[in-house]
Design an enzyme around this catalytic site. Structure first.
Site, PDB file in Angstrom:
ATOM      1  N   ASP A  90      -8.531  -4.505   2.328  1.00  0.00           N
ATOM      2  CA  ASP A  90      -7.317  -5.267   2.041  1.00  0.00           C
ATOM      3  C   ASP A  90      -7.395  -6.714   2.534  1.00  0.00           C
ATOM      4  OD1 ASP A  90      -5.931  -3.028   0.944  1.00  0.00           O
ATOM      5  OD2 ASP A  90      -5.602  -2.294   2.976  1.00  0.00           O
ATOM      6  N   ASP A 130       0.855  -1.171   0.000  1.00  0.00           N
ATOM      7  CA  ASP A 130       0.000   0.000   0.000  1.00  0.00           C
ATOM      8  C   ASP A 130       0.904   1.238   0.000  1.00  0.00           C
ATOM      9  OD1 ASP A 130      -2.273   1.535   0.121  1.00  0.00           O
ATOM     10  OD2 ASP A 130      -2.506   1.372   2.288  1.00  0.00           O
ATOM     11  N   ASP A 152      -4.009  -2.238   5.371  1.00  0.00           N
ATOM     12  CA  ASP A 152      -4.450  -1.786   6.694  1.00  0.00           C
ATOM     13  C   ASP A 152      -5.962  -1.735   6.831  1.00  0.00           C
ATOM     14  OD1 ASP A 152      -4.977   0.312   5.021  1.00  0.00           O
ATOM     15  OD2 ASP A 152      -3.711   1.778   6.052  1.00  0.00           O
TER      16      ASP A 152
END
Length: 780
Positions: free
Chosen positions: A643, A331, A639
C-alpha cells in the site's frame, strides 16, 4: 541470463526455470559462481533513492510567497532598528521552516524502512551443502530452503512444497495465509494468485518447501514497490495550495499599494525618505504577520483533537486535507471489517440456521431469523458444531479486559467460537472425546481428519472443502439425528448459495469406526462417511463502519473499497456496509479487468465503481492517480508494504496503527491507532472544523490589516503626517493576531458540518462574499 530476471516465472515448469538460471535443485551453486553472480547482480538489497540533502531540504521551506512577505517584514523592522519585532517575526518563519523540514524528512524514511525489512538470514543449498547465509548475499539461481517462521529472503519460484503456507498480507492484502503449490500457472495470473511463487519479505506460517531465487534486490516484487514509492508525487495539500495562491496575490497587492504610495507622495513634493517610510508603514500594516503562527497553532489544535479520536497526524497540513477530501479509498480487512472470521450460517439436517454475534466474542444465538433454537436440542446441528470444534487446532483465550483472542488459524477460530456459542466447552469436550490421531490438512486432499474416543466407541470427524467431503459420504444426518441417503447435488447447491453471499464454506462429516486401532490413515476415511452439514463464515463488517460510511455519504464524501481479497467476498462486504448507496447487488471490478482499461477508460469507470478486488499494488497507485486526474482529493488507507506507493501518492495517506507495517506508517500522513474506518470519518469532521476556524481567523484579521493600510494611503493622498508609525502597526498586528485572533482557533465545530458537500478543490480560500465583507469592514 540477465534478460531473464525481469520476466514472470510462474508459468514455467521447474526444470525450465532451473535450466534458464543454470542451477541444480539438489546441488545449488558453487562458491565461484556465487561470487561471479554477486558481482554481476549486486547485493540483495534495495536501492535507496537519493533525495535532496538536509540543507537543500531546509532551504526549500523558505520558498513560499507568504514567507517572502515575512522575510521582507523582518528586513524592514531591522532597518527600523526594532530588534524585538524583527526577532519575533523571524522566529515565526524559522519555527514554520523547522516543522516543515522535520515532517518532510520523516516521509522520506519510508524507503529506508523498506530496505531494513529485507535484512535477515536464509538457509541455502550451495555445492550440495546446507548453509546459513545473510539474505543480502543471495544471488539468482540460489536454492533456498523454507520452513515455518522463516521470512522469505528473495523472490522464489517454488520447486517443492509440503503443506507450505505463506502470509502475504503485507504484500497482497490477502487476509489469510496462502496455500502454496509448485505446478506452473497461466501467464496472465495476477501476483496474489501465483501460488507457485514466494515473495521477498513475506512470512512462512506453516509447512516446508524449497525454491530457486529468481529475483533479488530491486528485481523483486518489493523492489518494484520501492521504485513506485520513490516515483510517487508528494502533492501539496489543498490548504497549502490555497495559502500559496492567497499569499502570492497578497504580495502583489501590498507591493502595488506601496509603490503607489511612494509615487504619489514624491509627485506631491514630499521627501522621498519620508515617502519610503510611508510605503514601509503601509506594507507592514498590510502584512498579516500572525497568519503563519495562527495557521500552525490552529492545525496543532486539530492534531490534538484528532488524537483523542484515534487519529495520529504525522504531517501538520494533513489536518485540513481531511476536511477537503472528496473520496476515501479504503482497504477491507481490519478497516471496514472486524479482521475476525465469524460463522454466520450453518446448514445441518436440511435446515438453515443463522448465527448472531461478531468476532471472537462467544456470545450469540442460533435460529432461523428471530426464532432462537437450542443447538443442543438439534442433533444434526449439534454434531456439525461438535465436528468443527474437535477437528480443530485453534484455541480461544479470554483476555484480562473481557476481550477474546485466538491462537491458530482464523478459520478454525471461527469454528471454535461458533461451538462455544452453542454451549460447548473446549476442555470438557476434549475430556469426553480425547484425540488419538490426526490427518493434518493437505492441499491435495483438501480435508483434515481427527480420531477420537467416545462413549460409543472410536469416531472420526472431518472438515474440508465441500467437494472433498461429499465425495467420501454415503449418507446424511437428518434434523432428528436419523440417517438417509445423501443427495450430493442438493448439498452442493446449498453450499454454492452460501458461497455466493461471500462466505467461506467448510463441510463436515463423521465416521463411527469399527476397528479400535489408534492410527488414522487416508484409506480409513476414503468412503462410507456421514455428511453432517456446512458452516459459512466471513470477516464481518464493523458496525461502526456502517454508520461511518453512511455519514461520509451524507457529507458528500464517496467511499471506495480497494482490496486484494476475492471479488465475491469484497462485493458481499461492500453491500453490507452500504458502499453502493442503496444498491442491493454490487459487483467488483477485478485487477485483471482493470489492467485491460486505458487511462481514459479507467477515469470514467473509477467514478462509478465502488469496489475493486484482487488489485495489485501498482494498480492501487493507478486508481489513486485516476481519481486525482478527475479532480478528486483522495484519502487512501492501507497497512502493508504493497500500500505504501498509493499512500504516498494520495492527498492524504492513512496507515493502520495496529496491523500496519512500518513502511506503510512512514509513507502515510496519518496513523489510525484503532485501525477503524469510523476514525477516518471522525477525522474528516475535525478537518472541516479546522478549515472553518482558519477562514474565520483570516476573515477576522485581514480587515485590521486593510484598515491600517488605508489609513496610511489616505494620509499620503491628503498630504498629512502619518497618523501611525510602522512600529505601532507591528505592535497592533502581533497583539491582535496572536492574543485576540487565536481565540478563533478554539471555536467549536459548526452544526451540520457533516451535512455539507465537500468544498470544491479549486475553491479559493476567500470566496466572493467573504472578500466583500473584509473590504467593507476594512473601509469602516
Amino acid at each position: 541470463m540477465r534478460k531473464y530476471l525481469q520476466q514472470p516465472w510462474h508459468h514455467l515448469a521447474e526444470e525450465e526455470v532451473l535450466t534458464r538460471l543454470e542451477s541444480q535443485a539438489d546441488h545449488g551453486l558453487d562458491a565461484e559462481e556465487v561470487a561471479h553472480r554477486r558481482e554481476r547482480f549486486g547485493a540483495n538489497t534495495l536501492t535507496v533513492q537519493k533525495g535532496k540533502g538536509p540543507l537543500a531540504l531546509f532551504a526549500q521551506q523558505f520558498n513560499q510567497p507568504l514567507v517572502y512577505i515575512l522575510l521582507v517584514a523582518t528586513l524592514v523592522t531591522l532597518l527600523l532598528q526594532e530588534w524585538i519585532d524583527a526577532g519575533v517575526i523571524f522566529a515565526v518563519v524559522l519555527v514554520n521552516a523547522i516543522i516543515g523540514f522535520v515532517q518532510e524528512s520523516k516521509a522520506i524514511r519510508a524507503i529506508e524502512s523498506l530496505s531494513r525489512s529485507m535484512t535477515n538470514s536464509a538457509t541455502v543449498l550451495r555445492a550440495g551443502q546446507r548453509r546459513q547465509v545473510p539474505a543480502v548475499d543471495l544471488v539468482p539461481g540460489d536454492i533456498v530452503l523454507l520452513q515455518s517462521g522463516d521470512k522469505v529472503p528473495a523472490d522464489l519460484r517454488l520447486l517443492t512444497v509440503k503443506e507450505l503456507q505463506v502470509d502475504e498480507s503485507a504484500l497482497t492484502g490477502e487476509s489469510v495465509p496462502v496455500q502454496k503449490a509448485k505446478a506452473p500457472m497461466p501467464e496472465p495470473t495476477v501476483l496474489a494468485d501465483r501460488h507457485n511463487m514466494a515473495y521477498s519479505s513475506t512470512l512462512v506460517t506453516y509447512g516446508i518447501g524449497t525454491g530457486v531465487v529468481v529475483g533479488t534486490g530491486d528485481s523483486t516484487a518489493i523492489g518494484r514497490f520501492n521504485a513506485l514509492i520513490a516515483a510517487a508525487d508528494i502533492l501539496a495539500t489543498p490548504l497549502t495550495q490555497k495559502i500559496a495562491r492567497f499569499s502570492k496575490l497578497l504580495l502583489y497587492i501590498i507591493l502595488g499599494l506601496a509603490a503607489v504610495t511612494f509615487a504619489v507622495g514624491v509627485q506631491r513634493g514630499e521627501s522621498w525618505i519620508d515617502m519610503f517610510m510611508a510605503a514601509v508603514a503601509l506594507a507592514v500594516g498590510a502584512i498579516p504577520e500572525g497568519l503563519p503562527a495562527a495557521m500552525t497553532i490552529t492545525l496543532a489544535i486539530g492534531v490534538a483533537k484528532m488524537a483523542r479520536r484515534n487519529a495520529i497526524i504525522r504531517k501538520l497540513p494533513a489536518v485540513e486535507t481531511l476536511g477537503s477530501t472528496t473520496v476515501i479509498c479504503s482497504d477491507k480487512t481490519g478497516t471496514l471489517t472486524q479482521n475476525q472470521m465469524t460463522v454466520q450460517e450453518v446448514v445441518a439436517g436440511g435446515r438453515q440456521y443463522t448465527v448472531t454475534g461478531v468476532g471472537y466474542d462467544p456470545e450469540g444465538t442460533f435460529g432461523p431469523g428471530d426464532d432462537q433454537v437450542d443447538p443442543m436440542g438439534q442433533p444434526a446441528l449439534r454434531e456439525c458444531l461438535l465436528a468443527g470444534l474437535l477437528c480443530n487446532d485453534a484455541v480461544l483465550i479470554a483476555g484480562e479486559n473481557g476481550e477474546w483472542r485466538v491462537e491458530g488459524d482464523p478459520t478454525e477460530a471461527a469454528l471454535v467460537v461458533a461451538a462455544r456459542k452453542a454451549g460447548f466447552d473446549r476442555e470438557t469436550v476434549a475430556g469426553r472425546y480425547p484425540r488419538r490421531d490426526i490427518i493434518p490438512f493437505e492441499s491435495r486432499y483438501q480435508y483434515m481428519a481427527t480420531l477420537h474416543d467416545s462413549d460409543t466407541g472410536p469416531v472420526v470427524y472431518l472438515k474440508g472443502s465441500v467437494e472433498s467431503i461429499l465425495a467420501r459420504c454415503r449418507q446424511v444426518m437428518t434434523i432428528d439425528g436419523s440417517m438417509e441417503d445423501l443427495d450430493a447435488e442438493a448439498c452442493q447447491r446449498t453450499a454454492e448459495a452460501i458461497a455466493a453471499k461471500g462466505l467461506r464454506v467448510l463441510a463436515f462429516a463423521r465416521l463411527e469406526r469399527q476397528s479400535t486401532g489408534t492410527e488414522l490413515t487416508h484409506a480409513d476415511v476414503a468412503e462410507g462417511l456421514t455428511f453432517l452439514g456446512v458452516q459459512g463464515m466471513i470477516d464481518p463488517p464493523r458496525p461502526e463502519a456502517v454508520e461511518a460510511v453512511r455519514a461520509c455519504h451524507e457529507a458528500g464524501v464517496r467511499v471506495k473499497m480497494i482490496t486484494g481479497d476475492h471479488a465475491v467476498t469484497a462485493a458481499a462486504i461492500a453491500g453490507q456496509i452500504g458502499l453502493g448507496e442503496g444498491e442491493e447487488q454490487l459487483s467488483a471490478m477485478t485487477g485483471r479487468q482493470l489492467s485491460e482499461l486505458s487511462d481514459d477508460a479507467l477515469r470514467a469507470s473509477v467514478e462509478q465503481t465502488p469496489v475493486f478486488a484482487r488489485v495489485a499494488p501498482e494498480q492501487k497507485l493507478r486508481l489513486v492517480e485516476a481519481l486525482q486526474a478527475t479532480g478528486h482529493v483522495v484519502a487512501m488507507t492501507g497497512d502493508g508494504v504493497n500500500d505504501a506507493p498509493a499512500l504516498r501518492q494520495a492527498n492524504i495517506g492513512v496507515a493502520m496503527g495496529i496491523t500496519g507495517t512500518e513502511v506503510a506508517k512512514e509513507a502515510s500522513d496519518m496513523v489510525l491507532t484503532d485501525d477503524n474506518f469510523s476514525s477516518i470519518a471522525a477525522a474528516v469532521e475535525e478537518g472541516r472544523g479546522v478549515y472553518d476556524n482558519l477562514v474565520k481567523f483570516i476573515t477576522w484579521t485581514l480587515p485590521t490589516n486593510l484598515g491600517e493600510g488605508l489609513v496610511i494611503l489616505t494620509a499620503v493622498f491628503a498630504g498629512s503626517q502619518l497618523p501611525i508609525l510602522p512600529v505601532q502597526i507591528l505592535w497592533v498586528n502581533m497583539t491582535t493576531a496572536v492574543l485576540l485572533g487565536l481565540m478563533l482557533a478554539f471555536e467549536p465545530k459548526e452544526p451540520g458540518l457533516m451535512e455539507r458537500p465537500p468544498r470544491e478543490p479549486d475553491e479559493p480560500l476567500l470566496t466572493g462574499p467573504l472578500i466583500t465583507r473584509i473590504c467593507l469592514v476594512g473601509c469602516l
